[in-house]
Motif scaffolding. Structure first.
Motif, PDB file in Angstrom:
ATOM      1  N   HIS A  84     -58.027  60.088 -22.144  1.00 28.55           N
ATOM      2  CA  HIS A  84     -56.898  60.341 -21.257  1.00 28.55           C
ATOM      3  C   HIS A  84     -55.764  61.118 -21.935  1.00 28.55           C
ATOM      4  CE1 HIS A  84     -58.236  57.866 -17.834  1.00 28.55           C
ATOM      5  NE2 HIS A  84     -58.811  57.114 -18.759  1.00 28.55           N
TER       6      HIS A  84
ATOM      7  N   ARG B 214     -53.789  60.329 -24.519  1.00 25.40           N
ATOM      8  CA  ARG B 214     -52.630  59.439 -24.586  1.00 25.40           C
ATOM      9  C   ARG B 214     -52.292  59.051 -26.021  1.00 25.40           C
ATOM     10  NH1 ARG B 214     -54.714  55.298 -19.862  1.00 25.40           N
ATOM     11  NH2 ARG B 214     -53.862  56.423 -18.053  1.00 25.40           N
TER      12      ARG B 214
ATOM     13  N   MET C 212     -51.552  55.627 -27.863  1.00 26.25           N
ATOM     14  CA  MET C 212     -51.709  54.189 -27.672  1.00 26.25           C
ATOM     15  C   MET C 212     -50.918  53.450 -28.746  1.00 26.25           C
ATOM     16  SD  MET C 212     -53.526  53.450 -25.049  1.00 26.25           S
ATOM     17  CE  MET C 212     -54.878  53.941 -23.964  1.00 26.25           C
TER      18      MET C 212
ATOM     19  N   GLN D 201     -43.345  48.173 -26.213  1.00 24.94           N
ATOM     20  CA  GLN D 201     -42.871  48.877 -25.020  1.00 24.94           C
ATOM     21  C   GLN D 201     -41.664  49.753 -25.332  1.00 24.94           C
ATOM     22  OE1 GLN D 201     -44.504  48.884 -22.016  1.00 24.94           O
ATOM     23  NE2 GLN D 201     -43.066  50.584 -21.671  1.00 24.94           N
TER      24      GLN D 201
ATOM     25  N   VAL E 239     -43.088  52.846 -26.656  1.00 24.80           N
ATOM     26  CA  VAL E 239     -43.724  53.623 -25.589  1.00 24.80           C
ATOM     27  C   VAL E 239     -42.694  54.515 -24.899  1.00 24.80           C
ATOM     28  CG1 VAL E 239     -44.687  53.424 -23.259  1.00 24.80           C
ATOM     29  CG2 VAL E 239     -45.692  52.124 -25.133  1.00 24.80           C
ATOM     30  N   ASP E 240     -41.579  53.934 -24.519  1.00 27.53           N
ATOM     31  CA  ASP E 240     -40.546  54.689 -23.808  1.00 27.53           C
ATOM     32  C   ASP E 240     -39.975  55.801 -24.670  1.00 27.53           C
ATOM     33  OD1 ASP E 240     -40.953  52.933 -21.713  1.00 27.53           O
ATOM     34  OD2 ASP E 240     -39.274  51.633 -22.268  1.00 27.53           O
TER      35      ASP E 240
ATOM     36  N   GLU F 291     -48.200  61.062 -22.409  1.00 24.34           N
ATOM     37  CA  GLU F 291     -48.380  59.774 -21.752  1.00 24.34           C
ATOM     38  C   GLU F 291     -48.683  58.714 -22.805  1.00 24.34           C
ATOM     39  OE1 GLU F 291     -50.966  57.850 -18.056  1.00 24.34           O
ATOM     40  OE2 GLU F 291     -51.429  59.852 -18.809  1.00 24.34           O
ATOM     41  N   THR F 292     -47.958  57.607 -22.753  1.00 22.47           N
ATOM     42  CA  THR F 292     -48.038  56.594 -23.803  1.00 22.47           C
ATOM     43  C   THR F 292     -48.188  55.213 -23.183  1.00 22.47           C
ATOM     44  OG1 THR F 292     -46.555  57.982 -25.140  1.00 22.47           O
ATOM     45  CG2 THR F 292     -46.922  55.735 -25.900  1.00 22.47           C
ATOM     46  N   ARG F 293     -49.034  54.384 -23.780  1.00 22.15           N
ATOM     47  CA  ARG F 293     -49.282  53.032 -23.290  1.00 22.15           C
ATOM     48  C   ARG F 293     -49.202  52.031 -24.450  1.00 22.15           C
ATOM     49  NH1 ARG F 293     -48.706  55.416 -19.271  1.00 22.15           N
ATOM     50  NH2 ARG F 293     -50.002  55.503 -17.384  1.00 22.15           N
ATOM     51  N   ALA F 294     -48.862  50.783 -24.105  1.00 20.52           N
ATOM     52  CA  ALA F 294     -48.761  49.723 -25.115  1.00 20.52           C
ATOM     53  C   ALA F 294     -49.774  48.622 -24.856  1.00 20.52           C
ATOM     54  CB  ALA F 294     -47.359  49.126 -25.129  1.00 20.52           C
ATOM     55  N   THR F 295     -50.311  48.069 -25.922  1.00 21.94           N
ATOM     56  CA  THR F 295     -51.171  46.885 -25.871  1.00 21.94           C
ATOM     57  C   THR F 295     -50.593  45.861 -26.836  1.00 21.94           C
ATOM     58  OG1 THR F 295     -53.162  48.154 -25.366  1.00 21.94           O
ATOM     59  CG2 THR F 295     -53.473  45.957 -26.296  1.00 21.94           C
TER      60      THR F 295
END
Length: 359
Positions: A176, A178, A180, A261, A264-265, A274-278
């Protein structure tokens, strides 16, 4: 010295993989080699402070190979409430160390083996002094922040969980295009993030011990993308603060969590990616212990029994220079062991091009 006949063992503080392997080793070696009666104290120090006393005798039938493979602790544990300033239902506080001492006497314990981190070692060693009982410690913590030992029980398994998560996040990040962000445990020390990040091929690793800048993080991500890669991996320990030095905690509970998070922002804003957190959270504490944690816990348990049988109390077993050694408790109960600025793994990460903060 009065010969030991009854040996107690308890787990204290947060749970982790490998605790049952240590309990098993203590029980097997104490019973088979020294003919001792072994009592497992339930729920840490609470088992000796509560009435009726809560414990179980550790017979051979519960010490088979199944116990070696189980995560958590069959004895239960606790990481709440200072026994010397214990919160009572009416809102008052009570010194419950006399209850602990009385429990020791009622069970006829001659020595106690405590499997815990630096905080547990500090508290239980004080309790044992009040009770007049000898204590030997076994280090356990996924954070690996106990002084005097290179490795603690639970750390290896926790790092493996981080690496497995990165192995799973990398393909979806690539698919995607991204970034991560993986948030690991590590309130005061960044050993999990540093080890797991290197093993999992992270591009950015942030730990509580090293300052960083968001511009530095964004710069490294842009460099990775400029090299033709479509994605990037970021690992951050939960205890990392904002660039301005503010802790990131839940407003209601006050617990750490949320730095993922936050990043991420900030990363998305600075890079346009595009960035996502786990957030791994307690997943790092559970599961089947790794082979290394089983071996470490077994080695620690055997040596701890030997120290107790020899009357070498006020000490902790530790791993140094590829073997089990004895270190004084005074070396252990001095707070968390942080990642040193000159840690070889920091140099390794930088040599790989990983951004680990400002030099």
């Amino acid at each position: 010295m009065k010969p030991i006949k009854t040996l107690g063992v308890l787990t204290s503080g947060g749970d982790c993989a490998g605790l049952n392997a240590a309990i098993r080793a203590v029980a097997l070696h104490a019973r088979q080699t020294y003919g001792l009666r072994v009592l497992g104290i339930l729920d840490g120090t609470l088992g000796l402070m509560d009435r009726p006393l809560r414990y179980r005798e550790l017979h051979a039938e519960i010490c088979d190979g199944r116990l070696l493979r189980e995560g958590g602790t069959v004895l239960g544990t606790t990481n709440r409430g200072d026994p010397f300033h214990y919160p009572m239902p009416d809102g008052s506080y009570l010194d419950r160390s006399p209850d602990f001492a009385e429990g020791v006497r009622e069970l006829g314990l001659d020595a106690l083996i405590v499997i815990g981190g630096d905080g547990s070692m500090r508290i239980v060693s004080r309790l044992c002094a009040v009770a007049g009982i000898g204590m030997v410690g076994i280090p356990k913590t996924i954070d690996n922040d106990v002084h005097g030992t290179e490795y603690a029980v639970g750390f290896s398994t926790a790092v493996n969980v981080v690496v497995d998560a990165l192995d799973r996040l990398q393909p979806t990040a690539a698919s995607h295009h991204r970034v991560m962000v993986l948030e690991t445990m590590g309130r005061d020390a960044g050993h999990i993030a540093l080890n797991g990040g290197i093993a999992g091929g992270a591009d950015v690793i942030l730990i509580p011990e090293l300052p960083y800048t968001l511009d530095g993080v964004a710069r490294r991500i842009r460099e990775v993308l400029a090299q033709g890669r479509s994605h990037a991996l970021v690992v951050v320990a939960e205890g990392v603060r904002t660039e301005q030095g503010r802790p990131v905690t839940d407003q209601l509970s006050g617990r750490y969590g949320g730095i993922g998070q936050y990043l991420v922002d900030e990363i998305a804003q600075r890079t346009g990616v595009e960035t996502r957190a786990t957030i791994l959270g307690h997943v790092q504490r559970g599961g089947t212990p790794s082979a290394r944690d089983r071996i470490l816990a077994s080695s620690f348990g055997v040596r701890a029994v030997e120290l107790a049988a020899e009357g070498r109390f006020g000490s902790m077993v530790a791993w140094q220079d590829r073997g089990v050694v004895e270190v004084p408790m005074s070396m252990v109960t001095v707070g968390a062991r942080a990642v040193a600025a000159d840690d070889p793994l920091i140099q390794t990460a930088r040599g790989l091009g990983v951004y680990v903060g400002e030099a």
